[in-house]
Design a protein around this motif. Structure first.
Motif, PDB file in Angstrom:
ATOM      1  N   GLU A 171       0.475  -0.941   0.091  1.00  0.00           N
ATOM      2  CA  GLU A 171       0.133   0.509  -0.214  1.00  0.00           C
ATOM      3  C   GLU A 171       0.756   1.360  -0.254  1.00  0.00           C
ATOM      4  OE1 GLU A 171      -3.162  -0.469  -0.245  1.00  0.00           O
ATOM      5  OE2 GLU A 171      -3.004  -2.382  -0.584  1.00  0.00           O
ATOM      6  N   GLY A 172       2.209   1.213  -0.567  1.00  0.00           N
ATOM      7  CA  GLY A 172       3.151   2.315   0.025  1.00  0.00           C
ATOM      8  C   GLY A 172       3.358   3.120  -1.184  1.00  0.00           C
ATOM      9  N   ASP A 173       3.328   4.105  -0.872  1.00  0.00           N
ATOM     10  CA  ASP A 173       4.327   4.968  -2.291  1.00  0.00           C
ATOM     11  C   ASP A 173       6.130   4.794  -2.311  1.00  0.00           C
ATOM     12  OD1 ASP A 173       3.984   7.922  -3.857  1.00  0.00           O
ATOM     13  OD2 ASP A 173       6.120   7.288  -3.089  1.00  0.00           O
ATOM     14  N   GLU A 174       5.951   4.180  -3.695  1.00  0.00           N
ATOM     15  CA  GLU A 174       7.388   3.743  -3.499  1.00  0.00           C
ATOM     16  C   GLU A 174       8.480   4.809  -3.503  1.00  0.00           C
ATOM     17  OE1 GLU A 174      10.591   2.035  -7.135  1.00  0.00           O
ATOM     18  OE2 GLU A 174       7.941   1.816  -6.985  1.00  0.00           O
ATOM     19  N   GLU A 175       7.985   6.379  -3.853  1.00  0.00           N
ATOM     20  CA  GLU A 175       9.101   7.576  -2.908  1.00  0.00           C
ATOM     21  C   GLU A 175       9.332   7.482  -1.831  1.00  0.00           C
ATOM     22  OE1 GLU A 175      10.760   9.821  -5.091  1.00  0.00           O
ATOM     23  OE2 GLU A 175      10.302   8.407  -6.743  1.00  0.00           O
ATOM     24  N   ASP A 176       8.248   6.820  -1.350  1.00  0.00           N
ATOM     25  CA  ASP A 176       8.538   6.861   0.446  1.00  0.00           C
ATOM     26  C   ASP A 176       9.326   5.642   0.533  1.00  0.00           C
ATOM     27  OD1 ASP A 176       6.600   8.998   0.689  1.00  0.00           O
ATOM     28  OD2 ASP A 176       4.690   7.989   0.830  1.00  0.00           O
ATOM     29  N   LEU A 177       8.983   4.894   0.256  1.00  0.00           N
ATOM     30  CA  LEU A 177      10.393   3.345   0.452  1.00  0.00           C
ATOM     31  C   LEU A 177      11.532   3.489  -0.484  1.00  0.00           C
ATOM     32  CD1 LEU A 177       7.893   0.430  -0.665  1.00  0.00           C
ATOM     33  CD2 LEU A 177       8.817   1.119   1.276  1.00  0.00           C
ATOM     34  N   GLN A 178      11.588   4.638  -1.006  1.00  0.00           N
ATOM     35  CA  GLN A 178      13.161   5.211  -1.724  1.00  0.00           C
ATOM     36  C   GLN A 178      13.560   5.886  -0.341  1.00  0.00           C
ATOM     37  OE1 GLN A 178      14.901   3.781  -4.143  1.00  0.00           O
ATOM     38  NE2 GLN A 178      13.465   3.183  -5.768  1.00  0.00           N
ATOM     39  N   GLY A 179      12.924   6.865   0.262  1.00  0.00           N
ATOM     40  CA  GLY A 179      13.537   7.546   1.275  1.00  0.00           C
ATOM     41  C   GLY A 179      13.882   7.137   2.468  1.00  0.00           C
ATOM     42  N   LEU A 180      12.965   5.600   2.542  1.00  0.00           N
ATOM     43  CA  LEU A 180      13.390   4.236   3.761  1.00  0.00           C
ATOM     44  C   LEU A 180      14.450   4.672   2.983  1.00  0.00           C
ATOM     45  CD1 LEU A 180      13.060   3.553   6.706  1.00  0.00           C
ATOM     46  CD2 LEU A 180      11.469   1.779   5.529  1.00  0.00           C
ATOM     47  N   LYS A 181      15.058   3.280   2.289  1.00  0.00           N
ATOM     48  CA  LYS A 181      16.082   2.947   1.856  1.00  0.00           C
ATOM     49  C   LYS A 181      17.263   3.698   2.212  1.00  0.00           C
ATOM     50  CE  LYS A 181      18.445   1.135  -2.363  1.00  0.00           C
ATOM     51  NZ  LYS A 181      18.516   1.128  -3.847  1.00  0.00           N
ATOM     52  N   MET A 182      17.104   5.573   1.378  1.00  0.00           N
ATOM     53  CA  MET A 182      18.704   6.031   1.904  1.00  0.00           C
ATOM     54  C   MET A 182      18.961   5.849   2.927  1.00  0.00           C
ATOM     55  SD  MET A 182      17.310   9.013  -0.987  1.00  0.00           S
ATOM     56  CE  MET A 182      17.980  10.048  -0.615  1.00  0.00           C
ATOM     57  N   GLU A 183      17.672   6.066   4.043  1.00  0.00           N
ATOM     58  CA  GLU A 183      17.618   6.345   5.444  1.00  0.00           C
ATOM     59  C   GLU A 183      18.648   5.392   5.716  1.00  0.00           C
ATOM     60  OE1 GLU A 183      14.810   8.585   8.448  1.00  0.00           O
ATOM     61  OE2 GLU A 183      13.453   7.614   7.257  1.00  0.00           O
ATOM     62  N   ALA A 184      18.509   3.890   5.345  1.00  0.00           N
ATOM     63  CA  ALA A 184      18.920   3.033   6.118  1.00  0.00           C
ATOM     64  C   ALA A 184      20.037   2.440   5.748  1.00  0.00           C
ATOM     65  CB  ALA A 184      18.029   1.780   5.727  1.00  0.00           C
ATOM     66  N   GLU A 185      20.494   3.028   4.481  1.00  0.00           N
ATOM     67  CA  GLU A 185      21.746   3.060   3.888  1.00  0.00           C
ATOM     68  C   GLU A 185      22.959   4.617   4.268  1.00  0.00           C
ATOM     69  OE1 GLU A 185      20.864   1.952  -0.591  1.00  0.00           O
ATOM     70  OE2 GLU A 185      21.201   3.588  -0.077  1.00  0.00           O
ATOM     71  N   ASP A 186      22.391   5.630   4.957  1.00  0.00           N
ATOM     72  CA  ASP A 186      22.762   6.548   5.184  1.00  0.00           C
ATOM     73  C   ASP A 186      22.914   5.848   7.027  1.00  0.00           C
ATOM     74  OD1 ASP A 186      22.572   7.606   3.352  1.00  0.00           O
ATOM     75  OD2 ASP A 186      21.275   9.545   4.428  1.00  0.00           O
ATOM     76  N   LEU A 187      22.549   4.824   7.770  1.00  0.00           N
ATOM     77  CA  LEU A 187      23.242   4.585   8.846  1.00  0.00           C
ATOM     78  C   LEU A 187      24.051   3.884   8.925  1.00  0.00           C
ATOM     79  CD1 LEU A 187      20.276   2.311  10.122  1.00  0.00           C
ATOM     80  CD2 LEU A 187      20.597   4.262  10.905  1.00  0.00           C
ATOM     81  N   ALA A 188      25.173   3.699   7.271  1.00  0.00           N
ATOM     82  CA  ALA A 188      26.309   3.199   7.618  1.00  0.00           C
ATOM     83  C   ALA A 188      26.726   2.120   8.172  1.00  0.00           C
ATOM     84  CB  ALA A 188      27.360   4.409   7.647  1.00  0.00           C
ATOM     85  N   ILE A 189      26.196   1.433   8.579  1.00  0.00           N
ATOM     86  CA  ILE A 189      25.832   0.076   9.528  1.00  0.00           C
ATOM     87  C   ILE A 189      26.957  -1.094   8.174  1.00  0.00           C
ATOM     88  CG2 ILE A 189      24.558  -2.058  10.981  1.00  0.00           C
ATOM     89  CD1 ILE A 189      22.398  -0.275  10.997  1.00  0.00           C
ATOM     90  N   PRO A 190      27.776  -1.618   9.424  1.00  0.00           N
ATOM     91  CA  PRO A 190      28.772  -2.096   8.478  1.00  0.00           C
ATOM     92  C   PRO A 190      28.073  -4.597   7.954  1.00  0.00           C
ATOM     93  CG  PRO A 190      29.843  -1.728  10.355  1.00  0.00           C
ATOM     94  CD  PRO A 190      28.278  -1.335  10.377  1.00  0.00           C
ATOM     95  N   MET A 191      26.864  -4.388   8.548  1.00  0.00           N
ATOM     96  CA  MET A 191      26.345  -4.945   8.413  1.00  0.00           C
ATOM     97  C   MET A 191      25.799  -5.612   6.756  1.00  0.00           C
ATOM     98  SD  MET A 191      25.743  -7.584  11.581  1.00  0.00           S
ATOM     99  CE  MET A 191      24.940  -9.133  10.927  1.00  0.00           C
ATOM    100  N   LEU A 192      25.655  -3.973   6.930  1.00  0.00           N
ATOM    101  CA  LEU A 192      23.836  -3.773   5.266  1.00  0.00           C
ATOM    102  C   LEU A 192      24.345  -4.207   3.895  1.00  0.00           C
ATOM    103  CD1 LEU A 192      21.399  -2.850   5.061  1.00  0.00           C
ATOM    104  CD2 LEU A 192      22.183  -0.584   5.193  1.00  0.00           C
ATOM    105  N   HIS A 193      24.196  -4.886   3.648  1.00  0.00           N
ATOM    106  CA  HIS A 193      25.444  -5.161   2.001  1.00  0.00           C
ATOM    107  C   HIS A 193      23.952  -4.633   0.722  1.00  0.00           C
ATOM    108  CE1 HIS A 193      26.692  -7.342  -1.074  1.00  0.00           C
ATOM    109  NE2 HIS A 193      25.823  -8.248  -1.447  1.00  0.00           N
TER     110      HIS A 193
END
Length: 489
Positions: A171-193
């Motif tokens: 039900e989500g908007d793709e732009e919102d999901l892309q924003g969440l993806k960017m937030e997750a990537e910006d955490l710079a967590i070593p385990m995130l592939h």
């Protein structure tokens, strides 16, 4: 500092000549810097068109040379092609190249061979990486925002080297999901592939190792919605119709989810169903449609209710919530569940008997308001989510996220095997329950599996479980005529 970028087609002899000229300048001049970009022949035209369009340049051949002007605030100044670069080197540095065409062709062939070899090595290196594939449905829910930063940790997944995070929201908007993806990537967590986003079921649960089904969009912030009325004589017709419509929607999507998990997820997948609405039903629908996966791979989360009950008891007893242990939740997580304190122990209670930090006392020994425990206390736990929602304006996301993390740590061997948790599971042949019913019961985790905790169930508790089972059977009825037609995705 003169910073140049030299880009060219890997097998282009003029790129090879410009490359060696640039290397000579870099060796001779301390303030000259060159960055080289080698592009495969089949990719060159698309890369060149994109680069020129982005920078508003006009250029058609290989190589392409520009000067970086970052220090002056610019994005880059086009120098041109091979001839422009040679002319610039002659005029500014008095250095040129007299390389023959045969040498240029030989070096160009070597460049192509080296590029292909590098790509093969990189492909092989990536093939050695075995990420844990973690899927989150309703990824835009508030619970997901609390979960993501804490999930990507060896404390939750001690055996994983890297994690591929898949964010699904139908039900989500793709732009919102892309924003969440960017937030997750910006955490710079070593385990995130890597992070991928999905708004449909085309790739859903492919290769999944862990699936977290939040789906909180179905829950409503009212205490009455936590426990539906199952007596048709008392239920309002509109409410009953609304309930049946919601059950039909859930049945349709969770039948699909179950079949997709059955065909796409790994056999050892861990599936946690969380949220506030129809949690038991959603878990049982998955089990109905994922017959090739062991039933011990599916659980419905009641841990948040257990924690909320401990918090309420701690306030009443004037201790910390962590001082209250062995609280069990039985029954229908989203309906008439029962909070069992028959084996609850309390530490650090300021009463007639005191002891060291490891000393605990049964709650029924130190707390004498038995009627409150059987009435008001049960109602308070049932309405706790609604109370939080009224204060915050959203679902109790932090509590739900903490419950999911707690179960994942236990499931992955990061908790004591003696610790007991309240989870909705399938328990065939136990408690005289109908087949296919998922009920919240006390469980422990050992060897990557949950097991029923051996607790004697008396007559009164068994009667409560039968009520919960009856509710859950009625929930399943609207979906009993669900077609077994193939997925339309």
């Amino acid at each position: 500092m003169a910073k140049f970028v030299l880009a060219g087609q890997t097998d282009c002899p003029y790129y090879a000549k410009a490359e060696l000229l640039a290397d000579a300048l870099q060796r001779c001049l301390p303030n000259f810097s060159i960055h080289k970009i080698s592009i495969l022949p089949d990719d060159w035209k698309e890369w060149l068109d994109t680069t020129c369009k982005t920078n508003n340049w006009k250029h058609e051949d290989s190589p392409l040379v520009w000067r970086e002007l970052v220090e002056q605030g610019g994005k880059g100044m086009l120098l041109g092609g091979f001839s422009d670069f040679v002319q610039h080197c002659q005029e500014y540095y008095n250095i040129t190249s007299d390389m023959t065409m045969d040498t240029m062709l030989s070096i160009a062939a070597e460049n192509l061979e080296a590029k292909l070899l590098f790509m093969e090595e990189e492909k092989h290196r990536l093939s050695l990486i075995k990420p844990l594939h973690l899927w989150i449905s309703s990824a835009l829910s508030p619970t997901s925002h609390f979960l993501i930063p804490n999930l990507l940790s060896t404390k939750v997944f001690p055996l994983a080297s890297v994690i591929s995070l898949h964010l699904l929201d139908l039900e989500g908007d793709e732009e919102d999901l892309q924003g969440l993806k960017m937030e997750a990537e910006d955490l710079a967590i070593p385990m995130l592939h890597q992070v991928t986003v999905h708004t449909d079921l085309e790739q859903a649960f492919q290769g999944a190792d862990v699936i977290l089904l939040l789906d909180e969009s179905w829950s409503e912030d009212s205490c009455s919605d936590e426990s539906w009325s199952y007596d048709s004589d008392e239920a309002n017709a509109d409410e009953q119709e609304k309930k049946e419509k919601r059950i039909n929607e859930i049945t349709e999507i969770y039948n699909k989810y179950g079949r997709l998990i059955n065909s796409r997820a790994n056999e050892e997948v861990k599936v946690i169903v969380a949220g506030d609405s129809f949690v038991n039903l959603r878990c049982s629908l998955l089990l109905d449609n994922a017959s090739s996966i062991e039933t011990h791979r599916f659980v419905a989360m009641a841990t948040h209710l257990e924690n909320e009950a401990r918090s309420l008891l701690s306030k009443k007893l004037k201790v910390m919530a962590s001082d209250v242990t062995n609280v069990y939740v039985w029954g229908n997580i989203s309906g008439s569940f029962y909070v069992d304190v028959q084996r609850t122990n309390v530490y650090n209670f300021d009463g007639a008997i005191m002891g060291p930090a490891f000393f605990s006392q049964p709650i029924l020994t130190i707390f004498h308001e038995r009627k409150w425990l059987e009435t008001d206390f049960q109602d308070l736990v049932r309405c706790q989510h609604a109370a939080v929602a009224e204060k915050t304006g959203q679902a109790s996301a932090m509590s739900n996220a903490n419950g999911v993390l707690t179960i994942l740590r236990a499931w992955n061997g990061e908790c004591s095997p003696d610790r007991v948790f309240s989870l909705g599971v399938l328990c065939p042949g136990r408690f005289n329950l109908p087949d296919g019913i998922v009920l919240s019961v006390p469980v422990t985790f050992t060897d990557d599996k949950w097991s029923l905790f051996d607790v004697p169930v008396g007559y009164t508790l068994n009667e409560r479980l039968q009520v919960s089972a009856s509710e859950l059977m009625q929930e399943r009825e609207p979906g009993s005529e669900e077609s077994d037609a193939e997925l339309d995705i």
